[in-house]
Design a protein around this motif. Structure first.
Motif, mmCIF file in Angstrom:
data_model
loop_
_atom_site.group_PDB
_atom_site.id
_atom_site.type_symbol
_atom_site.label_atom_id
_atom_site.label_comp_id
_atom_site.label_asym_id
_atom_site.label_seq_id
_atom_site.Cartn_x
_atom_site.Cartn_y
_atom_site.Cartn_z
ATOM 1 N N SER A 1 2.820 -10.601 -1.306
ATOM 2 C CA SER A 1 3.631 -11.804 -1.159
ATOM 3 C C SER A 1 5.108 -11.421 -1.119
ATOM 4 O O SER A 1 5.503 -10.337 -1.579
ATOM 5 C CB SER A 1 3.412 -12.742 -2.345
ATOM 6 O OG SER A 1 2.049 -12.973 -2.556
ATOM 7 N N THR A 2 5.906 -12.305 -0.600
ATOM 8 C CA THR A 2 7.351 -12.116 -0.598
ATOM 9 C C THR A 2 7.826 -11.910 -2.049
ATOM 10 O O THR A 2 7.382 -12.603 -2.951
ATOM 11 C CB THR A 2 8.032 -13.351 0.015
ATOM 12 O OG1 THR A 2 7.544 -13.492 1.348
ATOM 13 C CG2 THR A 2 9.537 -13.200 0.052
ATOM 14 N N GLY A 3 8.677 -10.906 -2.236
ATOM 15 C CA GLY A 3 9.197 -10.623 -3.571
ATOM 16 C C GLY A 3 8.463 -9.487 -4.265
ATOM 17 O O GLY A 3 8.965 -8.913 -5.230
ATOM 18 N N ASP A 4 7.259 -9.138 -3.788
ATOM 19 C CA ASP A 4 6.509 -8.022 -4.392
ATOM 20 C C ASP A 4 7.284 -6.709 -4.239
ATOM 21 O O ASP A 4 7.865 -6.438 -3.177
ATOM 22 C CB ASP A 4 5.140 -7.854 -3.706
ATOM 23 C CG ASP A 4 4.123 -8.893 -4.142
ATOM 24 O OD1 ASP A 4 4.388 -9.604 -5.131
ATOM 25 O OD2 ASP A 4 3.066 -8.988 -3.501
ATOM 26 N N ILE A 5 7.261 -5.910 -5.309
ATOM 27 C CA ILE A 5 7.787 -4.535 -5.232
ATOM 28 C C ILE A 5 6.596 -3.635 -4.908
ATOM 29 O O ILE A 5 5.583 -3.663 -5.619
ATOM 30 C CB ILE A 5 8.448 -4.095 -6.561
ATOM 31 C CG1 ILE A 5 9.531 -5.099 -6.964
ATOM 32 C CG2 ILE A 5 9.010 -2.675 -6.431
ATOM 33 C CD1 ILE A 5 10.658 -5.259 -5.958
ATOM 34 N N VAL A 6 6.686 -2.879 -3.829
ATOM 35 C CA VAL A 6 5.526 -2.118 -3.338
ATOM 36 C C VAL A 6 5.873 -0.640 -3.123
ATOM 37 O O VAL A 6 7.037 -0.274 -2.976
ATOM 38 C CB VAL A 6 5.013 -2.707 -1.997
ATOM 39 C CG1 VAL A 6 4.481 -4.109 -2.194
ATOM 40 C CG2 VAL A 6 6.090 -2.674 -0.925
ATOM 41 N N LEU A 7 4.824 0.183 -3.147
ATOM 42 C CA LEU A 7 4.928 1.581 -2.708
ATOM 43 C C LEU A 7 4.241 1.704 -1.355
ATOM 44 O O LEU A 7 3.205 1.097 -1.126
ATOM 45 C CB LEU A 7 4.235 2.517 -3.696
ATOM 46 C CG LEU A 7 4.860 2.689 -5.064
ATOM 47 C CD1 LEU A 7 4.135 3.817 -5.810
ATOM 48 C CD2 LEU A 7 6.346 2.989 -4.982
ATOM 49 N N TYR A 8 4.813 2.539 -0.493
ATOM 50 C CA TYR A 8 4.221 2.744 0.837
ATOM 51 C C TYR A 8 4.465 4.186 1.259
ATOM 52 O O TYR A 8 5.346 4.878 0.732
ATOM 53 C CB TYR A 8 4.835 1.772 1.853
ATOM 54 C CG TYR A 8 6.340 1.757 1.865
ATOM 55 C CD1 TYR A 8 7.045 0.889 1.030
ATOM 56 C CD2 TYR A 8 7.056 2.608 2.684
ATOM 57 C CE1 TYR A 8 8.425 0.889 1.020
ATOM 58 C CE2 TYR A 8 8.443 2.619 2.674
ATOM 59 C CZ TYR A 8 9.121 1.764 1.845
ATOM 60 O OH TYR A 8 10.486 1.778 1.823
ATOM 61 N N GLY A 9 3.668 4.648 2.194
ATOM 62 C CA GLY A 9 3.782 6.029 2.662
ATOM 63 C C GLY A 9 5.136 6.309 3.286
ATOM 64 O O GLY A 9 5.781 5.420 3.841
ATOM 65 N N ASP B 1 -1.743 -2.634 5.424
ATOM 66 C CA ASP B 1 -2.557 -1.527 4.955
ATOM 67 C C ASP B 1 -1.746 -0.228 4.795
ATOM 68 O O ASP B 1 -2.227 0.739 4.220
ATOM 69 C CB ASP B 1 -3.737 -1.301 5.905
ATOM 70 C CG ASP B 1 -4.863 -0.527 5.244
ATOM 71 O OD1 ASP B 1 -5.332 -0.979 4.181
ATOM 72 O OD2 ASP B 1 -5.252 0.526 5.762
ATOM 73 N N ASP B 2 -0.505 -0.204 5.307
ATOM 74 C CA ASP B 2 0.381 0.939 5.053
ATOM 75 C C ASP B 2 0.957 0.888 3.650
ATOM 76 O O ASP B 2 1.543 1.863 3.172
ATOM 77 C CB ASP B 2 1.534 0.957 6.068
ATOM 78 C CG ASP B 2 1.058 1.277 7.474
ATOM 79 O OD1 ASP B 2 0.064 2.010 7.611
ATOM 80 O OD2 ASP B 2 1.683 0.799 8.430
ATOM 81 N N ILE B 3 0.838 -0.294 3.017
ATOM 82 C CA ILE B 3 1.279 -0.425 1.625
ATOM 83 C C ILE B 3 0.166 0.090 0.732
ATOM 84 O O ILE B 3 -1.006 -0.176 0.964
ATOM 85 C CB ILE B 3 1.611 -1.903 1.296
ATOM 86 C CG1 ILE B 3 2.844 -2.320 2.114
ATOM 87 C CG2 ILE B 3 1.843 -2.095 -0.187
ATOM 88 C CD1 ILE B 3 3.235 -3.776 1.911
ATOM 89 N N LEU B 4 0.539 0.887 -0.287
ATOM 90 C CA LEU B 4 -0.455 1.509 -1.155
ATOM 91 C C LEU B 4 -0.738 0.656 -2.377
ATOM 92 O O LEU B 4 -1.874 0.534 -2.821
ATOM 93 C CB LEU B 4 0.032 2.894 -1.610
ATOM 94 C CG LEU B 4 0.301 3.890 -0.485
ATOM 95 C CD1 LEU B 4 1.044 5.103 -1.020
ATOM 96 C CD2 LEU B 4 -1.011 4.321 0.152
ATOM 97 N N ILE B 5 0.320 0.066 -2.961
ATOM 98 C CA ILE B 5 0.184 -0.547 -4.267
ATOM 99 C C ILE B 5 1.324 -1.549 -4.492
ATOM 100 O O ILE B 5 2.431 -1.374 -3.977
ATOM 101 C CB ILE B 5 0.200 0.583 -5.340
ATOM 102 C CG1 ILE B 5 -0.452 0.136 -6.625
ATOM 103 C CG2 ILE B 5 1.590 1.106 -5.585
ATOM 104 C CD1 ILE B 5 -0.663 1.300 -7.574
ATOM 105 N N ILE B 6 1.003 -2.609 -5.241
ATOM 106 C CA ILE B 6 2.031 -3.556 -5.701
ATOM 107 C C ILE B 6 2.314 -3.237 -7.160
ATOM 108 O O ILE B 6 1.386 -3.200 -7.967
ATOM 109 C CB ILE B 6 1.558 -5.023 -5.576
ATOM 110 C CG1 ILE B 6 1.062 -5.317 -4.150
ATOM 111 C CG2 ILE B 6 2.668 -6.001 -5.969
ATOM 112 C CD1 ILE B 6 0.324 -6.652 -4.029
ATOM 113 N N LEU B 7 3.563 -2.994 -7.479
ATOM 114 C CA LEU B 7 3.892 -2.594 -8.864
ATOM 115 C C LEU B 7 3.989 -3.822 -9.779
ATOM 116 O O LEU B 7 4.294 -4.927 -9.302
ATOM 117 C CB LEU B 7 5.205 -1.815 -8.866
ATOM 118 C CG LEU B 7 5.120 -0.476 -8.144
ATOM 119 C CD1 LEU B 7 6.485 0.196 -8.121
ATOM 120 C CD2 LEU B 7 4.122 0.433 -8.853
#
Lengths: 87, 87, 87, 87, 87, 87, 87
Positions: G53-61, G81-87
């Protein structure tokens, strides 16, 4: 003449460099779209209906389809997805 | 003789250069479509019905199918999607 | 003996050059179809039913399947789609 | 011990050259099927049920699966589709 | 002008280096997104609805689409998935 | 910490050569399975539920996943299908 | 700003070597995950809902996405799907 699956029979328009108010393929395009008239349409593949109809004037990629001659006409058989646009 | 899945058995027409008012494959085509008669049709694959029927005269790609001899006849087994058009 | 998914166990027919009124594979074919009897049939894959049944005489591609010996018999395990036709 | 998706844990049978009335892999086979006992079965993948059950004696391709040692046993983890047949 | 399946016709914006408060593609980007206006939208492919509409200003990859000239305009035909974003 | 789609976060176990009555990866295995604890599980992909749960001890391929450090811990993010087995 | 299908717009966090109690990508990782904030989310592809969702802090490759500049900001457009995880 009944194409299989999602195939379409197209009668290519004679090559022309310019048409008044029509489609002009730029000289620099490596793979120029071609113009033709749809003369036969298959029933569709795996339950997906077809979009083109007999009589449609269409553009398709330069290398789309397979040639055949039928009653003196040069025709092309291609998959519907090789067609880019209906004019 | 019952083909598996979406396979079709075709009896190729004898090679001919010209037919009156019929299909003439242009000499310059690299992969000339061939003509034949469907003599057996499989049940279809993954629930998709077949379009061709026994007795249909069809065109198919030059390298389509696998050869076999049955009761003295030279036949081809191919997938329905290797057929281009029903004449 | 229960094959997994869409696999089929086939007992190959002894090699023969000619059969009276039967299938003769032409000498020039690079990949000659082979003939055998289905002796076990899997349950099908992803909900798709199988077409072949135990006892069917079938043709299959020359390199289809994996060999095994069972109670002195040379058998082949292959996927149903490696079978071309039921005679 | 619970395999993921369509994975299966197999305990390989000790290598043997001959079994009375059983499976003998021919010496000339390049990729000999192997024999083992299923000791754990995953829940299946994407809603497709599994065919093998714990206790089944199965044949599988020579290079199927990944080795692991568990409580002193040499085991293999493979996908169900790597299994050829249930004996 | 009716695109086939999931195709979209886009009228590219004239190249510009800077826009006040708009999109500036960085000089170092190897594959700069381009900007244009959607002028025709296909019916969608295999039952999936389209997201873009006629009149949308979109960004798309530099090498997306095939060029054509229509009534004096330079246009592009591309698949909807070649479009990155609607501004 | 919420993995996307079918991704799973695993905390790898410290490397050990032997465990009493546990898993010992044979020295000769080229791609040794690794052991770890699942600490976060994604919602699944395209409507398929996940099998692993937080707290599960799992084996996974040696090269599975992508490393990250979180609050001083070395973790791996991988797809669920990279996990071989739940112990 | 409306991404197409399963695309997501991410505002990358400024590069930092260490964060107190946060994510530190190890120096030895060949493809370090990056951190950013989701600022726009597409409608999903082929009927599959989006997880971020908008505002999520994410890790990506590290190499995920395509760069663009919008109102002075450096942004990335990537598939979910390029995003790995939502912190």
């Amino acid at each position: 003449m009944k194409p299989i699956n999602d195939r379409v029979v197209v009668k290519p328009a004679p090559a022309e460099e310019k048409t008044a108010g029509g489609i002009i393929v730029p000289d620099t395009a490596k793979e120029k779209p071609q113009r033709g008239e749809v003369i036969a349409v298959g029933p569709g593949k795996e339950g997906n209906a077809m979009t083109v109809s007999t009589g449609d004037i269409v553009l398709y990629g330069k290398y789309a389809g397979q040639e055949l001659k039928h009653e003196g006409q040069d025709l092309l058989i291609m998959r519907e997805d090789d067609i880019l646009i209906i004019l």
